[in-house]
Design an enzyme around this catalytic site. Sequence first.
Site, PDB file in Angstrom:
ATOM      1  CG  HIS A  16      -1.855   1.194   1.308  1.00  0.00           C
ATOM      2  ND1 HIS A  16      -3.122   1.055   2.010  1.00  0.00           N
ATOM      3  CD2 HIS A  16      -2.001   2.368   0.559  1.00  0.00           C
ATOM      4  CE1 HIS A  16      -3.570   2.122   1.883  1.00  0.00           C
ATOM      5  NE2 HIS A  16      -3.057   2.888   1.243  1.00  0.00           N
ATOM      6  CG  HIS A  18      -1.329   5.952  -2.921  1.00  0.00           C
ATOM      7  ND1 HIS A  18      -2.585   5.649  -3.487  1.00  0.00           N
ATOM      8  CD2 HIS A  18      -1.397   5.487  -1.618  1.00  0.00           C
ATOM      9  CE1 HIS A  18      -3.699   5.200  -2.575  1.00  0.00           C
ATOM     10  NE2 HIS A  18      -2.884   5.281  -1.420  1.00  0.00           N
ATOM     11  CG  HIS A 206      -7.505   3.115  -0.312  1.00  0.00           C
ATOM     12  ND1 HIS A 206      -6.929   2.536  -1.337  1.00  0.00           N
ATOM     13  CD2 HIS A 206      -6.724   4.008   0.246  1.00  0.00           C
ATOM     14  CE1 HIS A 206      -5.700   3.029  -1.350  1.00  0.00           C
ATOM     15  NE2 HIS A 206      -5.520   4.054  -0.315  1.00  0.00           N
ATOM     16  CD  GLU A 209      -7.380   6.422   4.508  1.00  0.00           C
ATOM     17  OE1 GLU A 209      -8.153   6.342   3.271  1.00  0.00           O
ATOM     18  OE2 GLU A 209      -6.221   7.104   4.402  1.00  0.00           O
ATOM     19  CG  ASP A 287      -1.531   5.805   2.660  1.00  0.00           C
ATOM     20  OD1 ASP A 287      -1.818   5.507   1.272  1.00  0.00           O
ATOM     21  OD2 ASP A 287      -2.403   6.082   3.347  1.00  0.00           O
ATOM     22  CG  ASP A 288      -0.143   9.040   0.085  1.00  0.00           C
ATOM     23  OD1 ASP A 288      -0.180   8.669  -1.066  1.00  0.00           O
ATOM     24  OD2 ASP A 288      -0.975   8.565   0.829  1.00  0.00           O
TER      25      ASP A 288
HETATM   26  N1  ADE Z   1      -4.835   8.509  -2.099  1.00  0.00           N
HETATM   27  C1  ADE Z   1      -3.265   8.434  -1.828  1.00  0.00           C
HETATM   28  N2  ADE Z   1      -3.220   8.220  -0.241  1.00  0.00           N
HETATM   29  C2  ADE Z   1      -4.639   7.797  -0.114  1.00  0.00           C
HETATM   30  C3  ADE Z   1      -5.183   7.175   1.061  1.00  0.00           C
HETATM   31  N3  ADE Z   1      -4.629   7.110   2.194  1.00  0.00           N
HETATM   32  N4  ADE Z   1      -6.492   7.185   1.330  1.00  0.00           N
HETATM   33  C4  ADE Z   1      -7.317   7.369   0.183  1.00  0.00           C
HETATM   34  N5  ADE Z   1      -6.804   7.722  -1.071  1.00  0.00           N
HETATM   35  C5  ADE Z   1      -5.469   8.150  -1.156  1.00  0.00           C
HETATM   36 ZN    ZN Z   2      -3.707   4.813   0.429  1.00  0.00          ZN
END
Ligand code: ADE
Ligand code: ZN
Length: 337
Positions: A16, A18, A206, A209, A287-288
């Site tokens: 996970h 992006h 997703h 969350e 994640d990011d």
């Molecule tokens: N796009 C990038 N990161 C995300 C996340 N944690 N939840 C939903 N969309 C995303």
């Molecule tokens: Zn994500």
Amino acid sequence: SDLHAFLQALPKCEHHMHLEGALTPSVLFQLAAKNKIQLPSDDPAFTSPSTLAERYNQFTSLDDFLHYYYIGMSVLMDASDFEALAWDYFTHASADGVVHAEVFFDPQAHLSRDVSYDVVLAGFMAARSRANSEFGISSELICCFLRHLPAADGLATFKLDAVHASFSSGQVVGIGLDSSESPFPPELFKDIYDAAKASGLKRTAHAGEEGPAAYIKGALDDLDVSRIDHGIRLAEDPALVKRVAEQQILLSVCPISNVLLRCVSSVAELPIRMFLDQGVRFSINSDDPAYFGNNYLLANYCAVQDAFGLSKDEWSGICEAGINGSWCSEQRKEEML
Ligand code: ADE
Ligand code: ZN
């Protein structure tokens, strides 16, 4: 933590992440200058890389983050930009002891800026190939659809010739669903997931969350996914916990993301202990990372260790579940186990 060296050395899979979330403020400013992209002049966060990084420390929600995430990716224009972005991620992944990475990308966010799918894919494929030869990192690409856009837009994207070609060649292994979670329940996207299933693609979404456990159930029932991204609100539905454990659904949990986007107030609040006790399979993910304090995968492992003090056996079990839940070949799984 004292297990840092042990956690670094574990053969870790990431499920996970992006790729657009690997865009650091400094690369963002460099590419904006190179590609002559005007950054917002009415937001003081865009004064410099350091003011932007400071703003990233103060996200108030998923949507507050997504606002910056979509502005950020507007600087990505040619294949070399996408390659550099993915390469930056793979260098961090290698340093963190990642052996296999299944990474998301958001084609609709590029197509809407007139950046073609083939440009995006060419950049990512070049970085993947280099990561494999230089670092021994295997990887898979997962094409995500944006849930804040109409499902018809996603379906039209799914049906593009270039997208179809990337699926049938195996360059893209599966699909995901991301962006604003509420109020966009999974069933809105059933047509895309039915088409993906008919094409033999892997499927994840997703869910849970910011959104409720009902979205996790909806993703399983209506989208027939084999993984759930985040899924931390599963804890709210004990019957669903049992089902997820029995069906061996893998949750891709993102601890530092969840804290920084205020889904939980601390890593200790995540239901990690309950997942272990109930036999719910999960992996730990970043994640990011460029938006979340430059915390790549190992930092997320260490944050979980600091909060839960897991045993070495528990960590080995988590990594083994991650290998088994990966979408790579059986041969690659054997190599990693
Ligand atoms: N796009 C990038 N990161 C995300 C996340 N944690 N939840 C939903 N969309 C995303
Ligand atoms: Zn994500």
